[in-house]
Write an enzyme that holds these catalytic residues in place. Sequence first.
Site, short mmCIF file in Angstrom:
data_model
loop_
_atom_site.label_atom_id
_atom_site.label_comp_id
_atom_site.label_asym_id
_atom_site.label_seq_id
_atom_site.Cartn_x
_atom_site.Cartn_y
_atom_site.Cartn_z
N ARG A 170 42.93 32.51 45.14
CA ARG A 170 43.76 31.30 45.02
C ARG A 170 45.20 31.54 45.48
O ARG A 170 45.99 30.61 45.53
CB ARG A 170 43.73 30.80 43.59
CG ARG A 170 44.39 31.73 42.60
CD ARG A 170 44.32 31.15 41.22
NE ARG A 170 44.57 32.18 40.23
CZ ARG A 170 44.12 32.14 39.00
NH1 ARG A 170 43.39 31.14 38.58
NH2 ARG A 170 44.41 33.12 38.16
N LYS B 73 31.76 45.55 37.85
CA LYS B 73 31.56 45.77 36.43
C LYS B 73 32.72 45.16 35.64
O LYS B 73 33.79 44.97 36.24
CB LYS B 73 31.41 47.26 36.12
CG LYS B 73 32.67 48.07 36.38
CD LYS B 73 32.69 49.38 35.66
CE LYS B 73 33.23 49.21 34.27
NZ LYS B 73 34.12 50.28 33.80
N HIS C 187 30.97 52.22 40.29
CA HIS C 187 31.60 53.08 41.30
C HIS C 187 31.43 54.57 41.02
O HIS C 187 31.65 55.39 41.89
CB HIS C 187 33.08 52.70 41.50
CG HIS C 187 33.90 52.92 40.27
ND1 HIS C 187 34.16 51.91 39.37
CD2 HIS C 187 34.50 54.01 39.80
CE1 HIS C 187 34.89 52.39 38.39
NE2 HIS C 187 35.12 53.66 38.62
N LYS D 71 30.54 58.67 43.77
CA LYS D 71 31.13 60.02 43.79
C LYS D 71 30.13 61.02 44.36
O LYS D 71 28.97 61.01 44.01
CB LYS D 71 31.53 60.44 42.38
CG LYS D 71 32.67 59.61 41.83
CD LYS D 71 33.08 60.10 40.46
CE LYS D 71 34.07 59.15 39.82
NZ LYS D 71 35.30 58.95 40.59
N GLU E 163 39.78 61.26 29.99
CA GLU E 163 40.91 60.76 30.78
C GLU E 163 42.20 61.10 30.06
O GLU E 163 42.23 61.08 28.82
CB GLU E 163 40.80 59.24 30.92
CG GLU E 163 39.57 58.77 31.64
CD GLU E 163 39.51 57.25 31.70
OE1 GLU E 163 39.83 56.70 32.74
OE2 GLU E 163 39.16 56.64 30.68
N ASP F 57 33.11 50.11 27.82
CA ASP F 57 33.71 50.38 29.13
C ASP F 57 33.04 51.55 29.85
O ASP F 57 32.97 51.56 31.07
CB ASP F 57 35.20 50.70 28.91
CG ASP F 57 36.01 50.49 30.16
OD1 ASP F 57 35.76 49.49 30.86
OD2 ASP F 57 36.89 51.33 30.46
N HIS G 27 28.62 54.01 33.35
CA HIS G 27 28.90 55.32 33.96
C HIS G 27 28.09 56.46 33.31
O HIS G 27 27.45 57.24 33.99
CB HIS G 27 30.37 55.70 33.81
CG HIS G 27 31.31 54.72 34.41
ND1 HIS G 27 31.01 53.95 35.50
CD2 HIS G 27 32.58 54.38 34.07
CE1 HIS G 27 32.03 53.19 35.80
NE2 HIS G 27 33.00 53.43 34.94
N LYS H 288 40.19 58.17 26.04
CA LYS H 288 41.47 58.05 26.74
C LYS H 288 42.49 58.94 26.05
O LYS H 288 42.33 59.30 24.88
CB LYS H 288 41.93 56.59 26.67
CG LYS H 288 41.05 55.67 27.49
CD LYS H 288 41.82 54.51 28.04
CE LYS H 288 41.01 53.71 29.02
NZ LYS H 288 41.01 54.29 30.37
N1 LIG Z 1 41.26 47.36 39.71
C1 LIG Z 1 40.40 48.33 39.64
O1 LIG Z 1 40.68 49.50 39.97
C2 LIG Z 1 38.98 48.06 39.16
C3 LIG Z 1 38.13 49.17 38.91
C4 LIG Z 1 36.82 48.93 38.52
C5 LIG Z 1 36.37 47.63 38.37
N2 LIG Z 1 37.20 46.57 38.59
C6 LIG Z 1 36.67 45.20 38.45
O2 LIG Z 1 36.94 44.47 39.65
C7 LIG Z 1 37.19 43.11 39.36
C8 LIG Z 1 38.54 42.72 39.95
O3 LIG Z 1 39.56 43.51 39.35
P1 LIG Z 1 41.07 43.47 39.86
O4 LIG Z 1 41.76 44.53 39.10
O5 LIG Z 1 41.14 43.50 41.34
O6 LIG Z 1 41.54 42.02 39.33
P2 LIG Z 1 42.84 41.21 39.76
O7 LIG Z 1 43.89 42.12 40.27
O8 LIG Z 1 43.16 40.27 38.63
O9 LIG Z 1 42.33 40.35 41.02
C9 LIG Z 1 41.57 39.17 40.91
C10 LIG Z 1 42.00 38.22 42.03
O10 LIG Z 1 41.24 37.01 41.90
C11 LIG Z 1 42.14 35.92 41.84
N3 LIG Z 1 41.65 34.87 40.96
C12 LIG Z 1 41.55 34.92 39.60
N4 LIG Z 1 41.02 33.78 39.14
C13 LIG Z 1 40.77 33.00 40.23
C14 LIG Z 1 40.21 31.70 40.40
N5 LIG Z 1 39.77 30.97 39.38
N6 LIG Z 1 40.09 31.22 41.65
C15 LIG Z 1 40.52 31.94 42.71
N7 LIG Z 1 41.07 33.17 42.61
C16 LIG Z 1 41.19 33.69 41.39
C17 LIG Z 1 43.40 36.50 41.27
O11 LIG Z 1 44.48 35.64 41.56
P3 LIG Z 1 45.78 35.67 40.57
O12 LIG Z 1 46.51 36.91 40.95
O13 LIG Z 1 46.49 34.39 40.94
O14 LIG Z 1 45.27 35.64 39.16
C18 LIG Z 1 43.46 37.84 41.98
O15 LIG Z 1 43.92 37.71 43.29
C19 LIG Z 1 37.09 42.98 37.84
O16 LIG Z 1 35.78 42.58 37.51
C20 LIG Z 1 37.32 44.40 37.34
O17 LIG Z 1 36.67 44.63 36.10
C21 LIG Z 1 38.49 46.77 38.99
#
Ligand SMILES: NC(=O)c1ccc[n+]([C@@H]2O[C@H](COP(=O)([O-])OP(=O)(O)OC[C@H]3O[C@@H](n4cnc5c(N)ncnc54)[C@H](OP(=O)(O)O)[C@@H]3O)[C@@H](O)[C@H]2O)c1
Length: 516
Positions: A64, A171, A201, A205, A239, A258, A263, A364
């Site tokens: 968005r 996840k 993920h 590894k 961790e 988590d 994992h 953690k």
């Molecule tokens: N980050 C990591 O390292 C990591 C690791 C393992 C798993 N994950 C998983 O990966 C997924 C994403 O994580 P993330 O950390 O990348 O999340 P994030 O940073 O919050 O990114 C989500 C994105 O989707 C957008 N969004 C949220 N609600 C929306 C909607 N209704 N319509 C359109 N766009 C929308 C957000 O926009 P806004 O910024 O405007 O809210 C943001 O750009 C999650 O399921 C998380 O559990 C992440």
Amino acid sequence: MATAQVMEANANANMPHTKSTGPCVMIIFGAAGDLTKRKLLPSIYNLLQQNLLSREFAIVGVSRDDFNTEKFRKHVSDSLQQFGAGADPELIEWLANHSYYVQGEFDNPDLYNRLGEQLAQVDKQHNTHGNYFFYLAIAPQFFAMAVEQLGRSGLSSQERNGSWRRVIIEKPFGRDLESARALNHAVKKVLDEEQIYRIDHYLGKETVQNILVFRFGNGLFEPIWNRNHIDHIQITVAETVGVEGRGGYYDTSGTLRDMVPNHIMQLITLTAMEPPISFAADAVRDEQAKVLRAIHPMTAEDVIHNSVRGQYGPGANSKGERLPGYRQEASVDPGSRTETFVALKLGVDNWRWAGVPIYLRTGKRMARRHTEIAIQFKRAPFVLFRDTDVEHLPSNQLVINVQPEEGIALRFGAKVPGPLVQIGPVDMNFNYGDYFGAAPQTGYEVLLYDCMIGDATLFQRADMVEAGWSIVDPVLDVWKALPPREFPNYGAGSWGPREAEELLARDGRHWRNLNA
Ligand SMILES: NC(=O)c1ccc[n+]([C@@H]2O[C@H](COP(=O)([O-])OP(=O)(O)OC[C@H]3O[C@@H](n4cnc5c(N)ncnc54)[C@H](OP(=O)(O)O)[C@@H]3O)[C@@H](O)[C@H]2O)c1
């Protein structure tokens, strides 16, 4: 198996490769988010650099955020400069020029109409043949809705000219058995199981994949990989970080949800599974699923005896720097009862493993960042060496180091030099980096590559996800019914609560000493 090909590719990073993916488009939902910039874009870049990515490839970002294609290209380029290792400007430019953006809210049907138009244009421009994979890098509450919208818009249908459509789901996949079942039900209303790629993920590894190669590519270990020779198995996933700004999410989840059903269950299944009849996805996953189903279901009494939970209070790291307690972290309830540490004792009810406990601990803010699987073999049957007291007679250990160092070590007894016959433990060490060099990897490369070539071996099937939750559900229930009374119960920078030591001490065992 794709994994083996990629492992070979990584090992010979300078050699030319011919086995690149076929033409396709990666559509990233959540393209402006953290996962996209830190992991997904750098992984695609690494595949490109290793000649494993088709040149008939494009990315379409969906979010968005107020981007357009031009701004998104800059975002791609900036993210790669920041998070890509040794990024080559020409390759960055290539990837940026193959990137597009469609803005909208995930629940808005019009977004999917516009996405369809953009994809038709991308297909023409990049010859991507209508092959799409959608990566749902979005919060879990949007998974079912996004899949439903993909189905409604026809974007996930595979009917035309043999083109394929796949969906990678991040996840956590559910927060208990019931919600995981409901999510499986929702996505399977739209997609066939073979189109669904539930990502964990950890399976990206190298060392985790190497467990299969180590066990089934060598004749040496499999004959002793059973209850006749193995005393017990210890799995540690430690961790040093706290909740890293994710306090709000973590406080509703906790360490058990988590880490364990996903994992750690992956580590257990790869370690304990029977040899598959082939390395085809379902042959491997069938054997993994059997292990999950054989894990002894815990009664409430088992949970009380065989589980330990902890929450860190203030403490200090190895450099003596002060660390806050969990309840002092941002966005965490100051009276929180969420666990940041778990230890469990599990049993596998089958012929190979009957009577061999699997102890696992994960937490953690622990003393050291370290993930390993330690196979503890039984002691030699008869003590010949009178000058070494039995306490110090080492039993053999095979340790699979998963992170941060990746490798395998075998511990055995050797004679300590001198006139007395005394035995001391020594290690035979294999370190991945020493042998194969370190190609830059995020851990997502193999998984993205496998999805593009249609190999789901390293992704979780519906029954595996549900079996993982079935194992932890009784623990969640008992813990909910009996809230913890002594939180916090371990200091940040330690190895967890005292009860975790007692869990093994009761059985006459102890955790491996992992202080560096
Ligand atoms: N980050 C990591 O390292 C990591 C690791 C393992 C798993 N994950 C998983 O990966 C997924 C994403 O994580 P993330 O950390 O990348 O999340 P994030 O940073 O919050 O990114 C989500 C994105 O989707 C957008 N969004 C949220 N609600 C929306 C909607 N209704 N319509 C359109 N766009 C929308 C957000 O926009 P806004 O910024 O405007 O809210 C943001 O750009 C999650 O399921 C998380 O559990 C992440």
